[in-house]
Write an enzyme that holds these catalytic residues in place. Structure first.
Site, mmCIF file in Angstrom:
data_model
loop_
_atom_site.group_PDB
_atom_site.id
_atom_site.type_symbol
_atom_site.label_atom_id
_atom_site.label_comp_id
_atom_site.label_asym_id
_atom_site.label_seq_id
_atom_site.Cartn_x
_atom_site.Cartn_y
_atom_site.Cartn_z
ATOM 1 C CB CYS A 154 -60.331 -18.802 10.492
ATOM 2 S SG CYS A 154 -58.893 -19.476 10.707
ATOM 3 C CB CYS A 187 -57.980 -19.159 5.942
ATOM 4 S SG CYS A 187 -58.693 -18.307 7.129
ATOM 5 C CB CYS A 261 -26.075 12.231 7.511
ATOM 6 S SG CYS A 261 -27.093 13.440 6.423
ATOM 7 C CB CYS A 264 -27.659 10.572 2.963
ATOM 8 S SG CYS A 264 -26.102 10.860 4.060
ATOM 9 C CB CYS A 304 14.836 -2.136 0.985
ATOM 10 S SG CYS A 304 14.167 -1.247 -0.500
ATOM 11 C CB CYS A 314 14.497 0.424 -19.136
ATOM 12 S SG CYS A 314 15.986 -0.513 -19.072
ATOM 13 C CB CYS A 328 15.203 -7.933 -14.174
ATOM 14 S SG CYS A 328 14.056 -8.495 -15.495
ATOM 15 C CB CYS A 331 12.815 -12.407 -13.519
ATOM 16 S SG CYS A 331 14.312 -11.794 -13.775
ATOM 17 C CG HIS A 338 18.633 -10.082 -16.180
ATOM 18 N ND1 HIS A 338 18.290 -9.602 -17.207
ATOM 19 C CD2 HIS A 338 17.693 -10.642 -15.284
ATOM 20 C CE1 HIS A 338 17.234 -9.968 -17.446
ATOM 21 N NE2 HIS A 338 16.656 -10.733 -16.279
#
Length: 539
Positions: A154, A187, A261, A264, A304, A314, A328, A331, A338
């Site tokens: 141009c 342009c 695939c 998809c 463990c 409980c 518990c 805690c 406890h």
């Protein structure tokens, strides 16, 4: 895994191939093996009916794709008598359909020129023009002598430095650089390949060319009817051209071993449907809900570290034997000393209510039933997810082993055994079968989650029987191909001992390979020929 139990499979499974006389022991058996592994890269992967299939797809290198692109561009450029860069612009505009370009061009070339940024006067477009007189750059306004500035064909000329910066910014913006126009906002002149090649630096030229190549496949609905797709495997630069009919779309395997695939675009998932895969992946994506449930309902034993589910009100928890630690829930302090943690007092609060009325009692019972059902659904999901993930992880390790064998492993084994490398082709076939088996089992477990434990009990029995048999022999094959191979061909192995055991080992691996293929074929056949239910949603 224990030995697989077999039946003739003739009642429900479409004639599955078992031989009770030959599959009694662990080593004394033989299965018919008619699968042609040499066609793995150019035919449908692991044809389960044992018959040779026609070529379904071809794996293309980048150079092969580029050659097709250049041939199509050159053809259009010749027919329309325009430079190749403008031919590429027109092809991209019409989704790389040469026929559509010609049809539209000869129907109304003025409209096509305006849409693609070609000169509207009907003349032959020029990719780039050099200034013929001293002019100021229209961006930096620095005066440059004749011949030192360029335009996009141009009247707007820019210096080399400004062109480089302009093209670099466009390339940094991604594939949109392929639609680049003259820097002058008024342009419409297109910036084409020829101008990029002379104005941009080497790095940007390379990136632009790569975007053009990717466009040929990604946007090319006119490229063989959209029959070419890039392989989505990590680091893969190959493409796959599908040769079958549209309704025959199936899993394809790139030369990089990534399977996907064709329909998809997800990773290869035969024999389950695309809907099943999408639903399963959506379920996995919502795993944050699972994580929240696990955090709210499970904790690790402080002694463990065994995860324990709190299924009663409980707070006094007892870890299962042999740990038997009492603590518990709130805690985590030992229960024997406890003294209270200021936590939940659910039982006291319930007792102070003075009993629960009839409607409230029914509501509470329904709530507990709902919670119990949610816990069972979670257990079922976790069971299938763990096995899906385990096969996924195993498949990744299989690919690593295969790469190691191809690069140096087979040569090392051949040296230890004093045999030519070609005599160990059975290992490659075994690993191909293992990879196929891991793919099938991975998605089979995803499918198993959708089977309702009550409504689909009979179908689930068939599914689980076939799945257990296939999994049992796949584990034997994998163990033989991986662990026994490493033990037999270790670096300090005696060559004489290796040679004595090699025939036994080869026969064992080949027999395991054939047995695994047969049982996987039966599993796939159950999906394809038996009325196993599909599903749309896992929610």
């Amino acid at each position: 895994m224990g030995d697989a139990d077999y039946d003739d499979g003739s009642d429900d499974c479409g004639g599955y191939e078992y031989d009770e006389d030959k599959v009694d022991g662990e080593d004394d058996y033989a299965f018919e093996d008619t699968c042609d592994y040499d066609e793995v890269e150019t035919t449908e992967v692991n044809a389960d009916d044992g018959e040779e299939k026609e070529q379904r797809y071809v794996v293309l290198t980048e150079d092969a794709v580029r050659a097709r692109q250049e041939a199509k561009t050159a053809k259009v450029a010749e027919i329309l008598s325009i430079p190749p860069g403008f031919a590429a612009v027109l092809l991209r505009h019409f989704k790389w359909s040469a026929g559509r370009v010609q049809e539209e061009w000869f129907s109304d070339d003025g409209r096509v020129r305006a849409a693609a940024g070609l000169p509207a006067d009907g003349g032959v477009p020029v990719p780039t023009a050099v200034s013929r007189a001293e002019l100021p750059c229209a961006i930096c306004f620095v005066e440059h002598p004749a011949g030192e500035m360029r335009s996009a064909g141009c009247a707007h000329y820019y210096c080399g430095e400004c062109w480089r910066a302009y093209i670099r910014a466009a390339v940094d913006d991604g594939a949109r650089c392929l639609s680049l126009r003259c820097p002058d906002l008024s342009c419409p002149a297109a910036v084409v390949q020829e101008l990029v090649d002379v104005a941009a630096d080497a790095k940007d030229r390379e990136r632009y060319a790569r975007f053009t190549l990717r466009s040929f496949v990604d946007e090319g609905s006119g490229v063989g009817g959209g029959r070419i797709k890039w392989c989505r495997g990590a680091g893969s630069t190959r493409a796959v051209e599908f040769l079958g009919a549209a309704g025959d779309a199936a899993d394809v395997l790139c030369a990089s071993r990534h399977g996907f695939c064709w329909s998809c675009g997800e990773e290869a998932h035969r024999p389950v449907s695309c809907d099943t895969v999408r639903a399963w992946l959506d379920k996995n994506a919502s795993y944050t809900e699972t994580s929240n449930w696990v955090l709210a309902n499970t904790k690790h034993c402080p002694r463990c570290r065994l995860p324990i589910e709190k299924n009663q009100g409980c707070m006094h928890m007892t870890c299962p034997p042999p740990c038997a630690h009492e603590f518990c829930w709130v805690c985590l302090d030992p229960w024997d000393d406890h003294t209270g943690c200021g936590g939940f007092r659910q039982e006291e609060n319930a007792a102070s209510d003075g009993g629960i009325g009839g409607q409230e009692e029914r509501t509470t019972r329904r709530r507990r039933q709902s919670q119990s059902q949610a816990a069972m659904d979670m257990d079922r999901y976790v069971y299938h997810y763990e096995r899906w993930a385990a096969n996924y992880s195993s498949l990744e390790n299989v690919f690593k082993d295969m790469a190691e064998l191809e690069s140096s492993g087979v040569k090392r084994i051949a040296a230890v055994a004093g045999q030519p490398a070609a005599s160990f082709a059975f290992l490659g076939k075994a690993y191909e079968q293992i990879a196929h088996g891991r793919r099938v089992l991975k998605w089979a477990y995803a499918y198993g989650y959708c089977l309702d434990p009550a409504r689909d009990a009979a179908k689930r029995g068939l599914f689980e029987d076939l799945l257990d048999q296939a999994n049992s022999w796949l584990e034997r094959l994998h163990d033989a191909a991986e662990l026994e191979r490493r033990e037999l061909f270790c670096s300090d192995a005696e060559p004489a001992v290796v040679r004595d055991l090699l025939k036994y080992y080869k026969d064992k691996v080949e027999s395991y390979t054939a047995a695994t293929r047969t049982l996987l074929r039966n599993l796939v056949k159950a999906f394809e020929t038996t009325d196993l239910p599909e599903f749309k949603s896992l929610n």
